[in-house]
Scaffold this motif. Sequence first.
Motif, PDB file in Angstrom:
ATOM      1  N   ASN A  94      35.335  26.804  49.873  1.00  0.00           N
ATOM      2  CA  ASN A  94      34.002  27.344  49.773  1.00  0.00           C
ATOM      3  C   ASN A  94      32.954  26.502  49.837  1.00  0.00           C
ATOM      4  OD1 ASN A  94      35.476  29.745  50.401  1.00  0.00           O
ATOM      5  ND2 ASN A  94      35.304  30.480  48.102  1.00  0.00           N
TER       6      ASN A  94
ATOM      7  N   LYS B  97      28.292  39.911  37.750  1.00  0.00           N
ATOM      8  CA  LYS B  97      28.073  39.013  39.252  1.00  0.00           C
ATOM      9  C   LYS B  97      28.982  39.530  40.140  1.00  0.00           C
ATOM     10  CE  LYS B  97      25.793  35.249  36.573  1.00  0.00           C
ATOM     11  NZ  LYS B  97      24.480  35.237  37.285  1.00  0.00           N
ATOM     12  N   ASN B  98      29.837  40.373  39.918  1.00  0.00           N
ATOM     13  CA  ASN B  98      31.010  40.491  40.758  1.00  0.00           C
ATOM     14  C   ASN B  98      31.731  39.393  41.011  1.00  0.00           C
ATOM     15  OD1 ASN B  98      32.373  42.610  42.386  1.00  0.00           O
ATOM     16  ND2 ASN B  98      31.625  42.082  44.227  1.00  0.00           N
ATOM     17  N   VAL B  99      32.130  38.835  39.902  1.00  0.00           N
ATOM     18  CA  VAL B  99      32.994  37.649  39.756  1.00  0.00           C
ATOM     19  C   VAL B  99      34.078  37.949  38.965  1.00  0.00           C
ATOM     20  CG1 VAL B  99      32.948  35.135  39.212  1.00  0.00           C
ATOM     21  CG2 VAL B  99      31.258  35.955  40.261  1.00  0.00           C
TER      22      VAL B  99
ATOM     23  N   THR C 210      33.691  33.598  44.203  1.00  0.00           N
ATOM     24  CA  THR C 210      34.122  34.876  43.645  1.00  0.00           C
ATOM     25  C   THR C 210      35.010  34.859  42.321  1.00  0.00           C
ATOM     26  OG1 THR C 210      36.107  34.755  45.140  1.00  0.00           O
ATOM     27  CG2 THR C 210      33.884  35.813  45.904  1.00  0.00           C
TER      28      THR C 210
ATOM     29  N   HIS D 179      34.414  27.373  39.772  1.00  0.00           N
ATOM     30  CA  HIS D 179      34.032  28.673  40.405  1.00  0.00           C
ATOM     31  C   HIS D 179      34.006  28.555  41.940  1.00  0.00           C
ATOM     32  CE1 HIS D 179      31.468  32.094  40.782  1.00  0.00           C
ATOM     33  NE2 HIS D 179      31.043  31.995  39.725  1.00  0.00           N
TER      34      HIS D 179
ATOM     35  N   CYS E  65      30.718  37.519  34.177  1.00  0.00           N
ATOM     36  CA  CYS E  65      31.303  37.685  35.519  1.00  0.00           C
ATOM     37  C   CYS E  65      31.243  38.813  36.146  1.00  0.00           C
ATOM     38  CB  CYS E  65      32.902  37.023  35.299  1.00  0.00           C
ATOM     39  SG  CYS E  65      33.035  35.287  34.909  1.00  0.00           S
TER      40      CYS E  65
END
Length: 260
Positions: free
Chosen positions: A31, A224-226, A192, A189, A221
């Motif tokens: 990513n 932040k939708n992590v 996601t 990181h 997390c």
Amino acid sequence: MHCLEPKDYHKIHNILKASFKTPTFAFSVVNRLIQGSVYVNDSMKPTSGFLRIRAGDYYVFGQGNDLVFNNSLYRYFVEKVYGKEKRFTVFTPSTDWEALFDETFKPYVKKMIRSKYRFVPPKVPSKYNLPDLYELKDFNSDFLRGSENFNESYIVDYWGSESHFLKNGLGVCVIHKENIVAECVSIFHSGTIAEIDIVTNPSYRGQGLGKIVGQEFINKCLEKNVMPAWDCDNNNEASKALASKLGFSNEERYALYVLK
């Protein structure tokens, strides 16, 4: 063996996603959150490969029984790694890859067993009681420079630069009398997934501070939708116990190889 261009990293994404044992740093590379190198058996339709990051961590992926590629990997190790790099830590996803390192690389590496966990999100954010005289803070440049564990050398090895970590990573710490006594950062990181690295000062252990910074890290997390990730040595009982307290379960084991 072919070195993939970053624009082609998407070609191995599905292979990485196919295994739960794929480490977070592999997705970080694909990513393009951190720099790395990716080598594959076929530049158009890869089925086997390995990737490397600056810190000396490697991940082999896909089919582990491609003899031609495996021979290329061994030559790469002999020519570019052994006797030249201080660190060669290889994460493996399958018994095929384990067999390669158990046999071909046996004179050079030793085997370790790791545990990787799945996170079960709570229905409501976790709460905790911070003892009096303690403060919970987000990591900033001052805390990074004052950390004994997650210092400049650590950040450069895993993130490339302090500014890159502060922009893309996560970190929280507990402060007592202006000193960091417990800290939790994202060693990796992927955008996601955030993999947890956590340390409590030995003089402050037994007060639940590791759990507190872990809970705060996880809360951030989830905001932040992590997805938080936990990975540790299989014989690290303290780490495994803390993982359970923080909501990690469904342990899966895999083999990791390091230089002798």
